[in-house]
Design a protein around this motif. Structure first.
Motif, PDB file in Angstrom:
ATOM      1  N   LEU A 298       0.896  -1.326   0.025  1.00  0.00           N
ATOM      2  CA  LEU A 298      -0.047   0.056  -0.139  1.00  0.00           C
ATOM      3  C   LEU A 298       0.784   1.128   0.160  1.00  0.00           C
ATOM      4  O   LEU A 298       0.608   2.182  -0.573  1.00  0.00           O
ATOM      5  CB  LEU A 298      -0.931  -0.013   1.097  1.00  0.00           C
ATOM      6  CG  LEU A 298      -2.181   0.739   1.040  1.00  0.00           C
ATOM      7  CD1 LEU A 298      -3.030   0.539   0.017  1.00  0.00           C
ATOM      8  CD2 LEU A 298      -3.023   0.542   2.480  1.00  0.00           C
ATOM      9  N   MET A 299       1.927   1.285   0.851  1.00  0.00           N
ATOM     10  CA  MET A 299       2.792   2.384   0.918  1.00  0.00           C
ATOM     11  C   MET A 299       3.401   2.697  -0.548  1.00  0.00           C
ATOM     12  O   MET A 299       3.623   3.914  -1.099  1.00  0.00           O
ATOM     13  CB  MET A 299       3.715   2.146   1.799  1.00  0.00           C
ATOM     14  CG  MET A 299       3.471   2.169   3.288  1.00  0.00           C
ATOM     15  SD  MET A 299       4.773   1.945   4.468  1.00  0.00           S
ATOM     16  CE  MET A 299       5.754   3.461   4.179  1.00  0.00           C
ATOM     17  N   ILE A 300       3.976   1.472  -1.234  1.00  0.00           N
ATOM     18  CA  ILE A 300       4.387   1.586  -2.524  1.00  0.00           C
ATOM     19  C   ILE A 300       3.638   2.294  -3.545  1.00  0.00           C
ATOM     20  O   ILE A 300       3.870   3.053  -4.436  1.00  0.00           O
ATOM     21  CB  ILE A 300       4.942   0.379  -3.171  1.00  0.00           C
ATOM     22  CG1 ILE A 300       6.095  -0.079  -2.300  1.00  0.00           C
ATOM     23  CG2 ILE A 300       5.452   0.381  -4.486  1.00  0.00           C
ATOM     24  CD1 ILE A 300       6.736  -1.697  -2.331  1.00  0.00           C
ATOM     25  N   SER A 301       2.119   1.798  -3.512  1.00  0.00           N
ATOM     26  CA  SER A 301       1.290   2.306  -4.472  1.00  0.00           C
ATOM     27  C   SER A 301       0.692   3.757  -4.035  1.00  0.00           C
ATOM     28  O   SER A 301       0.734   4.522  -5.017  1.00  0.00           O
ATOM     29  CB  SER A 301      -0.135   1.694  -4.179  1.00  0.00           C
ATOM     30  OG  SER A 301      -0.954   2.025  -5.018  1.00  0.00           O
ATOM     31  N   ASP A 302       0.776   4.303  -2.901  1.00  0.00           N
ATOM     32  CA  ASP A 302       0.732   5.605  -2.607  1.00  0.00           C
ATOM     33  C   ASP A 302       1.860   6.497  -3.105  1.00  0.00           C
ATOM     34  O   ASP A 302       1.582   7.824  -3.458  1.00  0.00           O
ATOM     35  CB  ASP A 302       0.533   5.820  -1.169  1.00  0.00           C
ATOM     36  CG  ASP A 302      -0.784   5.104  -0.545  1.00  0.00           C
ATOM     37  OD1 ASP A 302      -1.564   4.962  -1.321  1.00  0.00           O
ATOM     38  OD2 ASP A 302      -0.917   4.969   0.563  1.00  0.00           O
ATOM     39  N   GLY A 312      12.223   8.211  -1.480  1.00  0.00           N
ATOM     40  CA  GLY A 312      12.236   7.587  -0.306  1.00  0.00           C
ATOM     41  C   GLY A 312      10.833   6.739   0.286  1.00  0.00           C
ATOM     42  O   GLY A 312      11.100   5.668   0.626  1.00  0.00           O
ATOM     43  N   PRO A 313       9.825   7.432   0.044  1.00  0.00           N
ATOM     44  CA  PRO A 313       8.147   6.478   0.486  1.00  0.00           C
ATOM     45  C   PRO A 313       8.150   5.417  -0.324  1.00  0.00           C
ATOM     46  O   PRO A 313       7.259   4.420  -0.047  1.00  0.00           O
ATOM     47  CB  PRO A 313       7.395   7.665   0.110  1.00  0.00           C
ATOM     48  CG  PRO A 313       8.178   9.056   0.653  1.00  0.00           C
ATOM     49  CD  PRO A 313       9.526   8.920  -0.206  1.00  0.00           C
ATOM     50  N   LEU A 314       8.943   5.366  -1.495  1.00  0.00           N
ATOM     51  CA  LEU A 314       8.698   3.933  -2.236  1.00  0.00           C
ATOM     52  C   LEU A 314      10.025   3.069  -2.181  1.00  0.00           C
ATOM     53  O   LEU A 314       9.647   2.039  -1.997  1.00  0.00           O
ATOM     54  CB  LEU A 314       8.719   4.436  -3.901  1.00  0.00           C
ATOM     55  CG  LEU A 314       8.250   3.238  -4.811  1.00  0.00           C
ATOM     56  CD1 LEU A 314       7.181   3.976  -5.921  1.00  0.00           C
ATOM     57  CD2 LEU A 314       9.370   2.625  -5.237  1.00  0.00           C
TER      58      LEU A 314
END
Length: 344
Positions: A298-302, A312-314
């Protein structure tokens, strides 16, 4: 006449007399006495429940598959490294507060003014599009990802293993029926089938993703267990147990299952990484876990839409996901090599 027979039975040298060389009578010098001394002599494995021959560090004990496998595993750097990684991720999923004091579910910890910041002392992995700490979300995201992977692995091992045990042991119509049902499930692509199921249910929580993955993944475990049971049930100790009148459940669970379960353990260990990756893929496509839940997929999708502005978030959730899947595959390979004597 009876007195003569009684006297004849008591003659030295007869098999029933204590002085006969093949009889261990009161004198203790017969064949059975020598046989008992043979069991006690060095170089002969002791009887069940007793001590064996004396070795350099004490009595030697009969080798077992689990003991040999553990001795082999603890000398493999690949096993030690993968087990440590999996242990860390399991600890992270169970006790995330040991790794971070930030609660990502608290809205006050996310500030839009801090959105898409880089790594710093305050935010080790930077912040995402909403200003939330990426490190804290990555730590808390381990729980859902690993719970889905572990639970799906356990469910498929139990269902596929039990059905494979019954099919391999019973044979005949039961084996034919279960094998044909398994082939129907094999004809359905796993990810496509899970995608269809989750699209219809539209709930998007852990306890929906697990059945969607497990219902299409158990046939692999079934095939492995069935093949192992068919091989094991022809062994001499199984034939001997059946000849002694052991019941079918006792033969299945006492004699066959312990000797056939090793292959299922290996397959399940390798499948663990695949299920974690499958959950991430389904969440990335928008049919798996959904907000406000947190998972690596879900974090990778966002984060994919703003990847060039803030990578960084991905990257960090993807790194944790890759390490977990890699550790599970390496652990499965090490366990397979240890449990299969032909690969040593």
């Amino acid at each position: 006449m009876s007195d003569v027979l009684a006297h004849a039975d008591d003659r030295p040298g007869r098999p029933g007399h204590s002085d006969h060389p093949g009889y261990g009578g009161r004198g203790g010098h017969g064949g059975l006495s020598r046989l008992s001394r043979l069991f006690e002599s060095p170089g002969w494995p002791g009887p069940a429940g007793g001590s064996g021959p004396a070795g350099p560090s004490g009595p030697l004990r009969p080798a077992s598959l689990c003991g040999d496998a553990w001795d082999d595993l603890r000398r493999r750097p690949m096993f030690i490294g993968s087990a440590l990684l999996i242990g860390i991720f399991l600890l992270m999923s169970a006790f995330p507060r040991l790794f971070t004091s930030v609660d990502p579910f608290d809205a006050t910890t996310c500030l839009l003014g801090d959105a898409r910041q880089g790594m710093s002392d305050l935010h080790w992995f930077g912040t995402d599009n909403l200003g939330c700490d990426v490190y804290a979300r990555t730590v808390y995201g381990a729980r859902n990802s690993i719970v889905v992977g572990v639970t799906t692995t356990v469910v498929t091992a139990l269902v596929g293993g039990l059905l494979g045990l019954v099919a391999g042991f019973r044979g005949g119509a039961a084996d034919t029926l279960l094998s044909r049902v398994t082939e129907i499930f094999f004809a359905i692509p796993s990810i496509l089938g899970a995608l269809l199921i989750l699209s219809i249910l539209r709930t998007g929580d852990v306890w929906t993703v697990v059945p969607a993955l497990a219902v299409l993944a158990w046939p692999m475990t079934f095939r492995v267990m069935r093949a192992a049971v068919i091989t094991v049930k022809g062994q001499d100790y199984v034939i001997a147990a059946r000849a002694l009148g052991a019941s079918a459940p006792r033969i299945m669970f006492r004699h066959i299952l312990p000797n056939a379960v090793a292959s299922v353990i290996v397959v399940s260990t390798i499948n663990l990484g695949g299920f974690i990756a499958a959950e991430a893929g389904l969440s990335f496509l928008g049919v798996g876990l959904r907000s406000p839940d947190i998972s690596w997929g879900l974090m990778i999708s966002d984060a994919r839409q703003r990847f060039l502005e803030a990578p960084g978030p991905l990257l960090f959730p993807a790194l944790f996901l890759s390490l977990t899947v890699l550790a599970a595959i390496m652990l499965g390979d090490a366990v397979r090599d240890a449990l299969d004597p032909k690969l040593r």
